[in-house]
Design an enzyme around this catalytic site. Structure first.
Site, PDB file in Angstrom:
ATOM      1  N   HIS A 161       0.825  -1.211   0.000  1.00 40.25           N
ATOM      2  CA  HIS A 161       0.000   0.000   0.000  1.00 40.25           C
ATOM      3  C   HIS A 161       0.861   1.263   0.000  1.00 40.25           C
ATOM      4  O   HIS A 161       0.468   2.298  -0.560  1.00 40.25           O
ATOM      5  CB  HIS A 161      -0.920  -0.006   1.225  1.00 40.25           C
ATOM      6  CG  HIS A 161      -2.192   0.751   1.020  1.00 40.25           C
ATOM      7  ND1 HIS A 161      -2.300   1.829   0.151  1.00 40.25           N
ATOM      8  CD2 HIS A 161      -3.429   0.609   1.572  1.00 40.25           C
ATOM      9  CE1 HIS A 161      -3.540   2.300   0.179  1.00 40.25           C
ATOM     10  NE2 HIS A 161      -4.239   1.579   1.028  1.00 40.25           N
ATOM     11  N   ASP A 384      -8.200  -8.315 -18.228  1.00 36.04           N
ATOM     12  CA  ASP A 384      -8.397  -9.405 -19.183  1.00 36.04           C
ATOM     13  C   ASP A 384      -7.027  -9.787 -19.741  1.00 36.04           C
ATOM     14  O   ASP A 384      -6.437  -9.054 -20.528  1.00 36.04           O
ATOM     15  CB  ASP A 384      -9.337  -8.954 -20.302  1.00 36.04           C
ATOM     16  CG  ASP A 384      -9.638 -10.048 -21.312  1.00 36.04           C
ATOM     17  OD1 ASP A 384      -8.944 -11.092 -21.292  1.00 36.04           O
ATOM     18  OD2 ASP A 384     -10.550  -9.857 -22.137  1.00 36.04           O
TER      19      ASP A 384
END
Length: 448
Positions: A161, A384
């Site tokens: 993070h 994708d």
């Protein structure tokens, strides 16, 4: 479910025409006040029918990851410190971790055993952890590709993070996927690496009350993790429309975000049995990208998120019409303009040297409070890799009780999943109230 590790390797940035720079990336105050840990997420893919060759080929993924790390080369570095102990990223080109694994179950088996509701067990099975070995210390990006007996695949991602917030991490994963699917020439634009656009002013000029970053009673570094359970509560577009239509008075329009947050806040107050005069604080994660002037550059690789909050009496949250509670949510976000963000960055300049206990997840949040993070509008289903979009994407585990994520569905049908972590004694009642109050009429009463 047992998971067998097949291979574990470091993937370094590689491009015949490019050598990644070796230097240090300075971190802003917003980078230093997020959780000092990796953010674990899972992407679930079902095998296409009819079958396609090379489904999630490790060689294809490895080559694409190597190319993606060229423009995103800080993620191939390591988290370090400067001479004064301030964290910074050392761009060393050492690479990202890529693990391939095999599960002895199907995705259907996993769904029957609790599905993809966030849990420590889910993360341990499907997402690499820095705790799994000393050799992983400082690694900023780790991935695990797990194949299931049904042919489906899960890509578990763990991006530190401190190096990237949610949108920046998504930019990287989506770039990796685009390269695997279409080639580097059609991938996303290069990221913006310079974080000094969020440097504090000299001298600091704090003009607002930034109480969200103040040390509270019982604060400081947490000494014990408060037990909690997690659940995914789906809401259809029909249910969302019913909530917005039945929760107000008059013709006042309420956004989906504000209506759902107000609804969750109300249900939490009731499920936890708060007294009418109890103070309850609602934290909201906001994004500074479009709020500062000029806006942050497209592809900003870093943390541009910060916390805002609203405080109310639990009795008011429960008894007021939903649009009035939504108005309290609006009040928490209405003032968050460029001057507010600059004031916050200046305020944080005074606390980053002693930030222990102020970072997200490092203190025990009281049972009166909630923290809501929305993924609405984020490209969470754009990864994708060439074999279709993910059927599911979500957090692998949650950090603490009272944390809530709003996650849109994958089909663009208006569905919204409310992912919630709450004390076990309260979560069951919360789930009941969550759906009862959507279709219920009238003003609910406080729990006795």
């Amino acid at each position: 479910m047992a998971v067998e590790i097949l291979e574990s390797c470091m993937v370094k940035p590689s491009d015949a025409a490019t050598t990644t720079p070796l230097h240090v990336v300075w971190l802003s105050n917003l980078d230093l006040l997020v959780a000092r840990s990796h953010t674990p997420t899972v992407y679930v893919y079902r095998r296409p029918s009819p079958d396609v060759p090379g489904f999630f080929s490790p060689d294809v993924l490895k080559a694409a990851l190597s190319k993606a790390l060229v423009p995103f080369y800080p993620l191939a570095g390591r988290l370090g410190q400067d001479g004064a102990g301030r964290p910074e990223i050392h761009c060393t080109g050492e690479g990202a971790l890529l693990v391939t694994a095999r599960a002895d179950a199907t995705l259907q088996d996993l769904a029957a055993a609790g599905g993809f509701a966030p849990s420590d067990e889910l993360r341990q099975m499907l997402v690499p952890s820095a705790a799994d070995g000393e050799d992983r210390a400082g690694i900023l990006a780790m991935f695990q590709v797990t194949s299931f007996k049904c042919g489906g695949v899960c890509v578990g991602a763990a991006i530190h993070h401190t190096a990237a917030d949610g949108l920046a991490a998504l930019d990287f994963v989506n770039t990796w996927a685009a390269i695997a699917s279409k080639g580097v020439d059609e991938a996303a634009p290069r990221p913006w690496l310079d974080r000094t656009v969020l440097r504090a002013r000299s001298p600091p000029d704090v003009r607002f009350d930034h109480s969200e970053y103040a040390r509270r009673r019982g604060g400081g570094p947490k000494t014990a993790r408060v037990p909690f359970d997690s659940a995914i509560l789906p809401m259809s577009k029909t249910q969302l429309d019913a909530l917005k239509a039945g929760g107000g008075q008059g013709n006042k329009k309420v956004s989906t975000f504000k209506a759902v947050v107000a609804h969750v806040w109300r249900c939490a107050c009731m499920a936890r049995g708060l007294a009418e005069d109890d103070d309850t604080r609602l934290y909201i994660t906001a994004d500074a990208r479009s709020r500062v002037r000029p806006p942050l550059p497209a592809g900003y690789l870093g943390n541009a998120i910060f916390r805002a909050s609203a405080v109310a009496k639990a009795g008011d949250v429960v008894s007021e019409p939903l649009d009035a509670v939504a108005g309290r949510v609006s009040g928490a976000t209405a003032r968050l303009d460029d001057e507010y963000v600059r004031s916050l960055v200046d305020c944080l300049e005074q606390v980053v040297s002693d930030a222990a206990g102020l970072r997200k997840g490092e203190w025990v949040m009281p049972e009166t409070d909630l923290w809501v993070i929305s993924w609405q509008g984020l490209p969470i289903y754009d990864a994708d890799f060439g074999w279709g979009r993910p059927a599911f994407m979500g957090r692998a585990c949650l950090q603490f009780s009272g944390l809530v994520y709003l996650v849109p569905g994958p089909d663009g049908d208006g569905r919204l999943d409310v992912v919630v972590a709450m004390e076990p004694k309260s979560l069951a009642r919360f789930k009941e109230l969550f759906y009862e109050l959507i279709k219920g009429a009238g003003v609910p009463c406080m729990a006795e």
